[in-house]
Scaffold this motif. Structure first.
Motif, mmCIF file in Angstrom:
data_model
loop_
_atom_site.group_PDB
_atom_site.id
_atom_site.type_symbol
_atom_site.label_atom_id
_atom_site.label_comp_id
_atom_site.label_asym_id
_atom_site.label_seq_id
_atom_site.Cartn_x
_atom_site.Cartn_y
_atom_site.Cartn_z
ATOM 1 N N GLU A 12 -38.311 -45.389 -38.671
ATOM 2 C CA GLU A 12 -37.221 -44.981 -37.786
ATOM 3 C C GLU A 12 -37.275 -45.759 -36.472
ATOM 4 O OE1 GLU A 12 -33.833 -42.957 -36.376
ATOM 5 O OE2 GLU A 12 -34.640 -43.414 -38.373
ATOM 6 N N MET A 13 -38.459 -45.986 -35.951
ATOM 7 C CA MET A 13 -38.612 -46.799 -34.742
ATOM 8 C C MET A 13 -38.094 -48.208 -34.983
ATOM 9 S SD MET A 13 -42.458 -45.567 -33.650
ATOM 10 C CE MET A 13 -42.688 -46.934 -32.511
ATOM 11 N N ALA A 14 -38.422 -48.778 -36.140
ATOM 12 C CA ALA A 14 -37.967 -50.133 -36.463
ATOM 13 C C ALA A 14 -36.453 -50.182 -36.584
ATOM 14 C CB ALA A 14 -38.627 -50.596 -37.754
ATOM 15 N N ARG A 15 -35.882 -49.152 -37.191
ATOM 16 C CA ARG A 15 -34.417 -49.113 -37.337
ATOM 17 C C ARG A 15 -33.738 -49.077 -35.972
ATOM 18 N NH1 ARG A 15 -30.305 -45.875 -37.136
ATOM 19 N NH2 ARG A 15 -31.576 -44.084 -36.505
ATOM 20 N N LYS A 16 -34.273 -48.245 -35.082
ATOM 21 C CA LYS A 16 -33.673 -48.122 -33.752
ATOM 22 C C LYS A 16 -33.875 -49.384 -32.917
ATOM 23 C CE LYS A 16 -33.895 -43.082 -33.362
ATOM 24 N NZ LYS A 16 -34.513 -41.930 -32.654
ATOM 25 N N ALA A 17 -34.981 -50.089 -33.132
ATOM 26 C CA ALA A 17 -35.245 -51.314 -32.364
ATOM 27 C C ALA A 17 -34.221 -52.394 -32.684
ATOM 28 C CB ALA A 17 -36.653 -51.812 -32.645
ATOM 29 N N GLY A 18 -33.738 -52.412 -33.918
ATOM 30 C CA GLY A 18 -32.664 -53.324 -34.289
ATOM 31 C C GLY A 18 -33.024 -54.801 -34.240
ATOM 32 N N LYS A 19 -34.281 -55.134 -34.455
ATOM 33 C CA LYS A 19 -34.662 -56.554 -34.452
ATOM 34 C C LYS A 19 -34.063 -57.260 -35.659
ATOM 35 C CE LYS A 19 -38.984 -56.062 -31.881
ATOM 36 N NZ LYS A 19 -40.465 -56.294 -31.877
ATOM 37 N N PRO A 20 -33.704 -58.529 -35.510
ATOM 38 C CA PRO A 20 -33.089 -59.245 -36.638
ATOM 39 C C PRO A 20 -34.078 -59.430 -37.780
ATOM 40 C CG PRO A 20 -33.592 -60.768 -34.853
ATOM 41 C CD PRO A 20 -33.828 -59.398 -34.310
ATOM 42 N N PRO A 21 -33.624 -59.370 -39.020
ATOM 43 C CA PRO A 21 -34.519 -59.632 -40.151
ATOM 44 C C PRO A 21 -35.057 -61.067 -40.092
ATOM 45 C CG PRO A 21 -32.458 -58.627 -40.881
ATOM 46 C CD PRO A 21 -32.259 -59.009 -39.451
ATOM 47 N N TYR A 22 -36.254 -61.244 -40.598
ATOM 48 C CA TYR A 22 -36.869 -62.567 -40.562
ATOM 49 C C TYR A 22 -35.987 -63.632 -41.204
ATOM 50 C CZ TYR A 22 -41.274 -60.253 -39.286
ATOM 51 O OH TYR A 22 -42.250 -59.527 -38.657
ATOM 52 N N GLU A 23 -35.343 -63.273 -42.311
ATOM 53 C CA GLU A 23 -34.575 -64.269 -43.058
ATOM 54 C C GLU A 23 -33.313 -64.723 -42.329
ATOM 55 O OE1 GLU A 23 -33.262 -60.200 -44.686
ATOM 56 O OE2 GLU A 23 -35.116 -61.158 -43.980
ATOM 57 N N THR A 24 -33.001 -64.100 -41.189
ATOM 58 C CA THR A 24 -31.804 -64.492 -40.431
ATOM 59 C C THR A 24 -32.130 -65.372 -39.229
ATOM 60 O OG1 THR A 24 -31.857 -62.549 -38.978
ATOM 61 C CG2 THR A 24 -30.701 -62.324 -41.100
ATOM 62 N N VAL A 25 -33.417 -65.675 -39.020
ATOM 63 C CA VAL A 25 -33.816 -66.468 -37.856
ATOM 64 C C VAL A 25 -34.698 -67.629 -38.322
ATOM 65 C CG1 VAL A 25 -33.671 -64.492 -36.290
ATOM 66 C CG2 VAL A 25 -35.849 -65.022 -37.417
ATOM 67 N N ASP A 26 -35.022 -68.525 -37.384
ATOM 68 C CA ASP A 26 -35.921 -69.620 -37.744
ATOM 69 C C ASP A 26 -37.372 -69.165 -37.675
ATOM 70 O OD1 ASP A 26 -36.873 -69.819 -35.037
ATOM 71 O OD2 ASP A 26 -35.165 -71.085 -34.531
ATOM 72 N N ALA A 27 -38.281 -70.021 -38.146
ATOM 73 C CA ALA A 27 -39.691 -69.639 -38.262
ATOM 74 C C ALA A 27 -40.307 -69.313 -36.911
ATOM 75 C CB ALA A 27 -40.472 -70.747 -38.958
ATOM 76 N N ASP A 28 -40.003 -70.082 -35.885
ATOM 77 C CA ASP A 28 -40.597 -69.819 -34.571
ATOM 78 C C ASP A 28 -40.153 -68.470 -34.017
ATOM 79 O OD1 ASP A 28 -42.088 -72.132 -34.503
ATOM 80 O OD2 ASP A 28 -40.589 -73.280 -33.390
ATOM 81 N N THR A 29 -38.881 -68.147 -34.186
ATOM 82 C CA THR A 29 -38.389 -66.847 -33.726
ATOM 83 C C THR A 29 -39.030 -65.720 -34.527
ATOM 84 O OG1 THR A 29 -36.275 -67.851 -33.096
ATOM 85 C CG2 THR A 29 -36.322 -65.459 -33.351
ATOM 86 N N ALA A 30 -39.141 -65.920 -35.828
ATOM 87 C CA ALA A 30 -39.787 -64.907 -36.672
ATOM 88 C C ALA A 30 -41.224 -64.675 -36.233
ATOM 89 C CB ALA A 30 -39.731 -65.350 -38.135
ATOM 90 N N ARG A 31 -41.924 -65.739 -35.871
ATOM 91 C CA ARG A 31 -43.314 -65.596 -35.425
ATOM 92 C C ARG A 31 -43.402 -64.793 -34.135
ATOM 93 N NH1 ARG A 31 -44.100 -71.847 -37.004
ATOM 94 N NH2 ARG A 31 -44.680 -71.523 -39.177
ATOM 95 N N GLN A 32 -42.469 -65.025 -33.230
ATOM 96 C CA GLN A 32 -42.466 -64.254 -31.995
ATOM 97 C C GLN A 32 -42.191 -62.781 -32.265
ATOM 98 O OE1 GLN A 32 -43.452 -65.041 -29.030
ATOM 99 N NE2 GLN A 32 -42.917 -63.028 -28.169
#
Length: 311
Positions: A12-32
């Motif tokens: 539920e915390m993850a849902r509310k945080a609303g961070k983009p899924p890894y597959e929608t960003v580049d590798a460097d952003t995913a790592r951050q």
């Protein structure tokens, strides 16, 4: 099965945080994003007597390592050693992201732990991670005296992608007549890039690790056709006989659950002693989420106890 209340709260915390899924960003952003998640979810680290950053040679460079020695170990004592490969889809994570897990295992098992910062995709495609894992294992065994460890009591471990690498190292060294690995601990390991199991269908959405993310990790790590190689998919190895005793943890609400448990069954069928534990209410990655999920510490304690007994 019922989802663990702590795991449900984390989802539920993850849902509310609303961070983009890894597959929608580049590798460097995913790592951050991954680093931020680890900082938020890791509990306060347990104390150890010593940490030391090291490096192992590999063709064309070095592999960064971190050595942990537990409290109570004397300066000249030769300790059992666990070589640890972090998770993160062969794209994310590093020594720091799994510092808490390695400290916990060292502190509770009485073993030295060596954490391995292997190369990852997309910059370094398969089999770079495998090559680094093997190079690190051989260097640790070959420099035992300087490290204060006993190469006759050497184990490998890892979570998720790291569990994949730990399994592959045992196979590689068995076939090469290399390091005599005495035990393996596989925490919700990825064992087959087919990703066509019932648990993938049941839990591939809404439980943190998604099927879409796994396909993205595959694209970052592998080149087309690599998925059939047993060094990428150890479940596809022809023969698992002669491998070291194993401790296999799975999580009930994890898309990787079934492939981990199938690998454990194949080990048993090959005559390998195996201890399995399914944490029925848990999600993928729970061992690194101890600030929220209380069962993380319990599971790490149980793994450390098994390690202490089997080394």
């Amino acid at each position: 099965m019922t989802l663990d209340p702590d795991a449900a709260r984390l989802l539920e915390m993850a849902r509310k945080a609303g961070k983009p899924p890894y597959e929608t960003v580049d590798a460097d952003t995913a790592r951050q994003l991954y680093r931020e998640g680890r900082r938020a979810l890791q509990p306060e680290p347990l104390a150890v007597a010593e940490t030391r950053d090291l490096s192992a040679p590999r063709p064309g460079g070095t592999v960064p390592l971190r050595l942990y020695r537990p409290d109570g170990a004397t300066a000249g004592e030769s300790l059992p050693v666990l070589i640890y490969f972090h998770g993160g889809g062969w794209v994310l994570g590093d020594i720091d992201s799994h510092d808490g897990v390695c400290r916990h295992l060292a502190a509770r098992s009485g073993c030295a732990v060596v954490s391995v910062d292997y190369r990852m995709g997309p910059e370094h495609k398969f089999p770079a991670a495998v090559d680094d894992a093997v190079a690190a294992t051989r260097w640790v065994a070959g420099n035992a005296a300087e490290l204060g460890i006993d190469p006759a009591r050497l184990a490998v471990a890892g979570d998720s992608a790291g569990g994949n690498l730990a399994a592959v190292v045992t196979l590689h060294e068995r076939d090469a007549g290399g390091v005599a690995v005495g035990a393996q601990m596989l925490f919700y390991p990825a064992t087959d890039f087919a990703m066509d199991t019932e648990s993938h269908r049941l839990f591939g959405e809404g439980h943190l690790l998604t099927h879409a993310a796994m396909r993205w990790f595959q694209a970052q790590y592998l080149t087309a056709g690599d998925e059939a190689d047993w060094r990428a998919s150890p479940l596809r190895a022809d023969d698992l006989a002669g491998l070291p005793t194993a401790y296999v943890i799975t999580a009930g609400f994890d898309p990787l659950r079934d492939e981990g448990e199938t690998y454990a069954r194949r080990l048993v069928e090959a005559g390998v002693p195996v201890t399995t534990r399914r944490y029925t209410g848990q999600i993928h990655g729970f061992l690194t989420m101890g600030r929220i999920i209380a069962q993380s510490a319990e599971a790490l304690d149980a793994a450390a106890k098994w390690l202490r007994t089997n080394l």
